[in-house]
Design an enzyme around this catalytic site. Structure first.
Site, PDB file in Angstrom:
ATOM      1  CB  ILE A 143      36.105  41.494  38.273  1.00 44.13           C
ATOM      2  CG1 ILE A 143      36.862  41.963  37.029  1.00 44.13           C
ATOM      3  CG2 ILE A 143      36.389  42.402  39.457  1.00 44.13           C
ATOM      4  CD1 ILE A 143      36.478  43.325  36.550  1.00 44.13           C
ATOM      5  CB  CYS A 144      35.575  40.072  42.936  1.00 47.60           C
ATOM      6  SG  CYS A 144      35.385  39.820  44.724  1.00 47.60           S
ATOM      7  CD  GLN A 145      29.676  35.952  43.639  1.00 49.85           C
ATOM      8  OE1 GLN A 145      29.209  37.071  43.389  1.00 49.85           O
ATOM      9  NE2 GLN A 145      29.002  35.039  44.322  1.00 49.85           N
ATOM     10  N   GLY A 147      35.321  36.320  38.836  1.00 48.22           N
ATOM     11  CA  GLY A 147      36.488  35.539  38.440  1.00 48.22           C
ATOM     12  C   GLY A 147      36.316  34.072  38.771  1.00 48.22           C
TER      13      GLY A 147
END
Length: 350
Positions: A143-145, A147
């Site tokens: 998720i986000c960073q 990811g």
């Protein structure tokens, strides 16, 4: 209908009474509780913790999945409250949910590198789950960073990853609509890290809020006045505020590497990012990939996320566009209903 001065004064006085009343109620409330779902700590290493969430079903058929969250915020956004919890949704989708909590870096952690985070902490968590389930490969949700970390890890250790799900994850950091990159590319990250050691989370949080100053600043506090008498709405507001301002400091060396390698050099696209001496080649990712992004994301523009399709080597790639902003994809009612089910269906099909 014309508004007379007397009527306007009456409205203003009534607003003042309601606002004062609400502030008294606000002062009497304790810190909002977050994290609605029962979980067990199954592994720890330094500041990091690996949690396994308890689902209603204990069936051995549940599909294990590890959530890798960002370093810059706390992962309880995934489990904010009972009716706003993507983790509960994933459990209902019959997944066996693990979460890697990076914790809060201490002063001595300023020299932690991306190698430490990926080749030690993340690698050990992945291997712990694989051993616990007797599985050769593991499903990962980044998720986000987080990811970005998941993509780098999958490129470095493809033999350990079965399926990869990315959510609001930037890949091309140099798209024209990426406001955060325009700020980060001007940053003297060496001076920042050499000055602070660990980079203050409050400094980063102020930067994120400045990207949408009206909506994330004054507007939400004006709307708060309408909800001060509503206990449920007030509790929701306080939980969200707690998450927004609960920003861990960033380990200096890892922050330096990440900003240079992604925001400044666009290393995932250019193929120049190095971790542990290994060049990150996203074409090495040949596993099935599901890429979930938000159509109105001001932090990770859809163009930055959709670049993943052309960058990886997988022929089994799907996208799920969700009509929301960066936060709404976690907490909106539609997100709770649609996203966990979509992830569960996608994994079961593979």
């Amino acid at each position: 209908m014309s508004i007379t001065p007397d009527h306007a004064l009456e409205e203003l006085l009534e607003f003042g009474r309601r606002f004062g009343d609400g502030l008294e109620r606000l002062a009497l409330r304790g810190a909002p509780e977050v994290g609605a779902t029962a979980r067990d700590e199954v592994y720890r290493d330094d500041s990091i913790r690996l949690y396994r969430y308890r689902g209603e079903s204990s069936s051995n058929s549940r599909i294990p999945i590890l959530i890798v969250y960002a370093l810059v915020n706390r992962p309880y956004m995934m489990d904010l409250e009972e009716d706003r919890s993507l983790i509960r949704g994933l459990l209902r989708a019959d997944l066996d949910v693990y979460l890697l909590d990076w914790g809060y870096p201490q002063r001595a952690d300023r020299f932690l590198t991306l190698e430490d985070y990926l080749q030690s902490y993340l690698l050990h968590c992945v291997d712990w789950i694989r051993d616990a389930h007797g599985a050769e490969k593991l499903n990962v949700l980044g998720i986000c960073q987080g990811g970005v970390f998941a993509l780098c890890f999958a490129a470095m250790h493809p033999e350990r990853i079965r399926n990869l799900v990315t959510m609001v994850t930037p890949v091309d950091f140099h798209t024209p609509d990426n406001t955060l990159t325009r700020i980060a590319r001007k940053l003297d990250v060496d001076l920042l890290v050499d000055t602070f050691g660990n980079v203050p989370g409050s400094l980063l949080n102020a930067t994120f809020l400045s990207l949408s100053p009206f909506r994330l600043g004054s507007q939400k506090y004006v709307h708060l006045a309408d909800n001060l008498q509503d206990d449920a709405a007030l509790a929701n507001f306080l939980r969200m505020e707690r998450w927004i301002f609960d920003s861990p400091d960033q380990a200096g060396e890892a922050f330096r590497q990440f900003v240079k390698g992604t925001f400044q050099e666009n290393g995932l696209i250019e193929g120049t990012m190095l971790i542990d001496g290994q060049r990150i080649d996203l074409r090495a990712i040949r596993q099935p990939v599901l890429n979930v992004y938000a159509s109105r994301d001001h932090l990770v523009p859809p163009t930055a996320s959709r670049a993943l399709r052309a960058a990886i080597g997988s022929v089994d790639y799907q996208e799920l566009e969700f009509d929301s902003g960066h936060i709404g994809i976690y907490v909106s009612a539609r997100a709770q209903e649609q996203i966990p089910r979509a992830i569960g269906d996608w994994l079961r099909a593979r």
